[in-house]
Design an enzyme around this catalytic site. Sequence first.
Site, PDB file in Angstrom:
ATOM      1  N   TRP A 205      -2.025   0.226   6.338  1.00  0.00           N
ATOM      2  CA  TRP A 205      -2.354   0.327   4.964  1.00  0.00           C
ATOM      3  C   TRP A 205      -2.508  -1.088   4.391  1.00  0.00           C
ATOM      4  O   TRP A 205      -3.746  -1.024   3.717  1.00  0.00           O
ATOM      5  CB  TRP A 205      -1.198   1.088   4.460  1.00  0.00           C
ATOM      6  CG  TRP A 205      -1.300   1.763   3.115  1.00  0.00           C
ATOM      7  CD1 TRP A 205      -2.056   1.216   1.928  1.00  0.00           C
ATOM      8  CD2 TRP A 205      -0.682   2.931   2.699  1.00  0.00           C
ATOM      9  NE1 TRP A 205      -2.017   2.207   1.079  1.00  0.00           N
ATOM     10  CE2 TRP A 205      -1.134   3.133   1.538  1.00  0.00           C
ATOM     11  CE3 TRP A 205       0.083   3.728   3.433  1.00  0.00           C
ATOM     12  CZ2 TRP A 205      -0.557   4.499   0.685  1.00  0.00           C
ATOM     13  CZ3 TRP A 205       0.581   4.783   2.783  1.00  0.00           C
ATOM     14  CH2 TRP A 205       0.046   5.328   1.515  1.00  0.00           C
TER      15      TRP A 205
ATOM     16  N   SER B  20      13.061  -5.828   1.159  1.00  0.00           N
ATOM     17  CA  SER B  20      13.207  -6.960   2.119  1.00  0.00           C
ATOM     18  C   SER B  20      14.683  -6.748   2.872  1.00  0.00           C
ATOM     19  O   SER B  20      15.617  -6.824   1.907  1.00  0.00           O
ATOM     20  CB  SER B  20      13.042  -8.183   1.551  1.00  0.00           C
ATOM     21  OG  SER B  20      13.431  -9.236   2.254  1.00  0.00           O
TER      22      SER B  20
ATOM     23  N   ARG C  97      -9.021   6.112   5.359  1.00  0.00           N
ATOM     24  CA  ARG C  97      -7.826   6.411   6.295  1.00  0.00           C
ATOM     25  C   ARG C  97      -7.796   8.127   6.200  1.00  0.00           C
ATOM     26  O   ARG C  97      -6.751   8.720   6.814  1.00  0.00           O
ATOM     27  CB  ARG C  97      -6.553   6.128   5.596  1.00  0.00           C
ATOM     28  CG  ARG C  97      -6.588   4.648   5.685  1.00  0.00           C
ATOM     29  CD  ARG C  97      -6.341   4.092   7.293  1.00  0.00           C
ATOM     30  NE  ARG C  97      -7.869   3.864   7.645  1.00  0.00           N
ATOM     31  CZ  ARG C  97      -7.865   3.613   9.044  1.00  0.00           C
ATOM     32  NH1 ARG C  97      -7.136   3.745  10.026  1.00  0.00           N
ATOM     33  NH2 ARG C  97      -9.217   3.503   9.496  1.00  0.00           N
TER      34      ARG C  97
END
Length: 229
Positions: A77, A97, A196
Site C-alpha cells: 500500500w 509502533s 490495486r
Amino acid sequence: MMKKVLDKGYVRLVDTMGSDLSVVNSARVSFNKATESLRDEDKKLIKYLAKNDHTSPFRHATMQFEIYAPLMVARQWWKYIIGSSHQDPFTAWNESSRRYVTEAIEFYIPEENAWRSKPENMKQGSGDNLGIEIGKEATKKLLCQIEAGMKNYDWAIENGIATEQARLFIPSAYGLMVRWYWTTSLQGVAHFLNQRTDDHAQFEIRAYAEAVKSFAIDKFPIAIEALLI
C-alpha cells in the site's frame, strides 16, 4: 463506518472533508462562480477535469481511514502512495509502533483452501488455489512457526528485554497484523484504487482496495467514478 476484510482485518472510514461540490467550486474559483448545489453541468465539469488530467481540484477534498491489515498489505500500500504520480505532499500515514505498545499480537492465517499456486508465466502474483492437502500442511507449518516465535517473544518480555528489541522475535513478519491511519486527497484515493483494484493485484490488497472504493463511491460518487480508469 467499518468494513471487515479477510479474517481479522478491517477498513474504517474515520473522517471526510468536502464533497463532489468541493471539486466543482475549487475549479471555478478563478471565475468566482461557486455554487451551493450540484447541477448537471457541474457533473459534466468533474468528468471533464478528470478526463483532461486537471487534477488539482480533486485535492481539495480528503478521506481519512483507519486500516488493520497484514504487514505485506501495508508495505505494498505504502509503495503505491510514495509512487503516486502527483506526489501529494499532504498525504499522511501514521502507523502503530511496537516500540511503545504491546497490544494483542495477531497474524493473518490463510484458510486451508486459500493457499494459491505459483503462476506458470509470471515471476510474481499467484495462480489457482492449491489442493486442500497442501493447504492443510501450509497452515499447520505457519501456525507452528508463529507459536515458536511467540514463545521467544514472551520470554524476552518476561525477562525485561526492551519492547523495541523483543519485537525481533515476533514471527511471520509479513503476516503480522498492523494498524495505521491514512489521510489523502480524492486524487490519492483514486490513484491507489486504479492500481490495486486491478485483476492483476494481489488478492489480499485487492480486498482492502474494494473496501476503500465502497466508502469513496458513497461519499464522492461523481468524482471517484470520473477518476477511476
